[in-house]
Design an enzyme around this catalytic site. Structure first.
Site, PDB file in Angstrom:
ATOM      1  N   HIS A  27      39.636  44.388  35.634  1.00  0.00           N
ATOM      2  CA  HIS A  27      40.704  44.775  36.565  1.00  0.00           C
ATOM      3  C   HIS A  27      41.473  43.553  37.062  1.00  0.00           C
ATOM      4  O   HIS A  27      42.710  43.527  36.931  1.00  0.00           O
ATOM      5  CB  HIS A  27      40.144  45.606  37.722  1.00  0.00           C
ATOM      6  CG  HIS A  27      41.117  45.810  38.828  1.00  0.00           C
ATOM      7  ND1 HIS A  27      42.326  46.462  38.666  1.00  0.00           N
ATOM      8  CD2 HIS A  27      41.073  45.427  40.132  1.00  0.00           C
ATOM      9  CE1 HIS A  27      42.977  46.466  39.820  1.00  0.00           C
ATOM     10  NE2 HIS A  27      42.235  45.846  40.728  1.00  0.00           N
ATOM     11  N   HIS A  51      41.727  38.903  44.329  1.00  0.00           N
ATOM     12  CA  HIS A  51      42.200  39.857  45.333  1.00  0.00           C
ATOM     13  C   HIS A  51      41.139  40.821  45.846  1.00  0.00           C
ATOM     14  O   HIS A  51      41.242  41.298  46.974  1.00  0.00           O
ATOM     15  CB  HIS A  51      43.435  40.615  44.826  1.00  0.00           C
ATOM     16  CG  HIS A  51      43.150  41.661  43.809  1.00  0.00           C
ATOM     17  ND1 HIS A  51      43.032  41.383  42.462  1.00  0.00           N
ATOM     18  CD2 HIS A  51      42.951  42.990  43.946  1.00  0.00           C
ATOM     19  CE1 HIS A  51      42.789  42.500  41.814  1.00  0.00           C
ATOM     20  NE2 HIS A  51      42.728  43.489  42.683  1.00  0.00           N
ATOM     21  N   ASP A  52      40.116  41.118  45.077  1.00  0.00           N
ATOM     22  CA  ASP A  52      39.062  42.043  45.524  1.00  0.00           C
ATOM     23  C   ASP A  52      37.771  41.346  45.932  1.00  0.00           C
ATOM     24  O   ASP A  52      36.816  42.014  46.342  1.00  0.00           O
ATOM     25  CB  ASP A  52      38.739  43.063  44.423  1.00  0.00           C
ATOM     26  CG  ASP A  52      39.763  44.176  44.323  1.00  0.00           C
ATOM     27  OD1 ASP A  52      40.424  44.478  45.341  1.00  0.00           O
ATOM     28  OD2 ASP A  52      39.899  44.762  43.229  1.00  0.00           O
ATOM     29  N   GLU A  55      36.839  41.706  49.740  1.00  0.00           N
ATOM     30  CA  GLU A  55      36.664  43.125  50.067  1.00  0.00           C
ATOM     31  C   GLU A  55      35.408  43.720  49.421  1.00  0.00           C
ATOM     32  O   GLU A  55      34.741  44.553  50.031  1.00  0.00           O
ATOM     33  CB  GLU A  55      37.908  43.861  49.563  1.00  0.00           C
ATOM     34  CG  GLU A  55      38.134  45.228  50.111  1.00  0.00           C
ATOM     35  CD  GLU A  55      39.498  45.736  49.673  1.00  0.00           C
ATOM     36  OE1 GLU A  55      39.530  46.799  49.045  1.00  0.00           O
ATOM     37  OE2 GLU A  55      40.514  45.066  49.947  1.00  0.00           O
ATOM     38  N   ASP A  56      35.095  43.295  48.204  1.00  0.00           N
ATOM     39  CA  ASP A  56      34.073  43.989  47.413  1.00  0.00           C
ATOM     40  C   ASP A  56      32.823  43.181  47.075  1.00  0.00           C
ATOM     41  O   ASP A  56      31.945  43.695  46.385  1.00  0.00           O
ATOM     42  CB  ASP A  56      34.690  44.462  46.083  1.00  0.00           C
ATOM     43  CG  ASP A  56      35.767  45.513  46.280  1.00  0.00           C
ATOM     44  OD1 ASP A  56      35.837  46.104  47.378  1.00  0.00           O
ATOM     45  OD2 ASP A  56      36.541  45.746  45.342  1.00  0.00           O
ATOM     46  N   ASP A 115      48.217  45.246  41.431  1.00  0.00           N
ATOM     47  CA  ASP A 115      46.945  45.930  41.681  1.00  0.00           C
ATOM     48  C   ASP A 115      47.152  47.445  41.701  1.00  0.00           C
ATOM     49  O   ASP A 115      46.400  48.199  41.068  1.00  0.00           O
ATOM     50  CB  ASP A 115      46.388  45.431  43.025  1.00  0.00           C
ATOM     51  CG  ASP A 115      45.095  46.082  43.438  1.00  0.00           C
ATOM     52  OD1 ASP A 115      44.176  46.191  42.604  1.00  0.00           O
ATOM     53  OD2 ASP A 115      44.985  46.464  44.621  1.00  0.00           O
TER      54      ASP A 115
END
Length: 168
Positions: A27, A51-52, A55-56, A115
């Site tokens: 991704h 970018h994630d 958050e993840d 995204d």
């Protein structure tokens, strides 16, 4: 493999993509490819890879700042959802996240558009029922991403409005 790509791959190493089971790093790689298709900076490419992560994964903004500098960390912060489960239902959380990204720089909004495009394509292909809910949310999100790259903005708009499944 670049240092930032390696960092992202390690951060996401135990994750897989919903629906396909492929390694999650696919991704961010797709987001990077979309950002590279329009005018961009090295910091935008780094943020696309990362970018994630905050958050993840267990990665913190301080980790990103230490490894890649404040400019990249600031972009990643703009791209990281701020809502938490205790902030209410899905609509309330998505509204908080929209307010956050609305204040972001055009560069961050360009990465967010990439995204959105990649996630929308995946969800439309693999979960048409959820796609109806998801795309309605993304229509609202696009209203605050207009300062992002116009080519990606138009592509995202075509996808969420159903005027072209791939947006191409």
């Amino acid at each position: 493999m670049s240092e930032v790509e390696t960092f992202a791959a390690i951060a996401h190493q135990w994750q897989t993509r919903k629906y396909t089971g492929e390694p999650y790093i696919a991704h961010p790689a797709a987001v990077v490819a979309l950002v590279q298709s329009v005018p961009h900076t090295p910091e935008m490419i780094a943020a696309a890879w990362l970018h994630d992560t905050v958050e993840d994964t267990d990665t913190t903004l301080d980790d990103v700042r230490e490894a890649f500098g404040s400019a990249v960390a600031d972009l990643v912060e703009m791209l990281t959802d701020v809502s938490r489960p205790e902030d209410g239902n899905r609509d309330a959380r998505k509204a908080l996240d929209r307010e956050h990204i609305a204040k972001a720089s055009p560069d961050a909004k360009t990465v967010k558009l990439a995204d959105l495009i990649d996630n929308s394509r995946s969800i439309m292909a693999h979960d048409p029922q959820f796609a109806r809910v998801y795309l309605a949310e993304k229509r609202l999100l696009l209203d605050v991403l207009t300062e992002g790259n116009p080519t990606l903005c138009a592509m995202a708009r075509r996808i969420v409005d159903g005027d072209g499944e791939s947006g191409e």
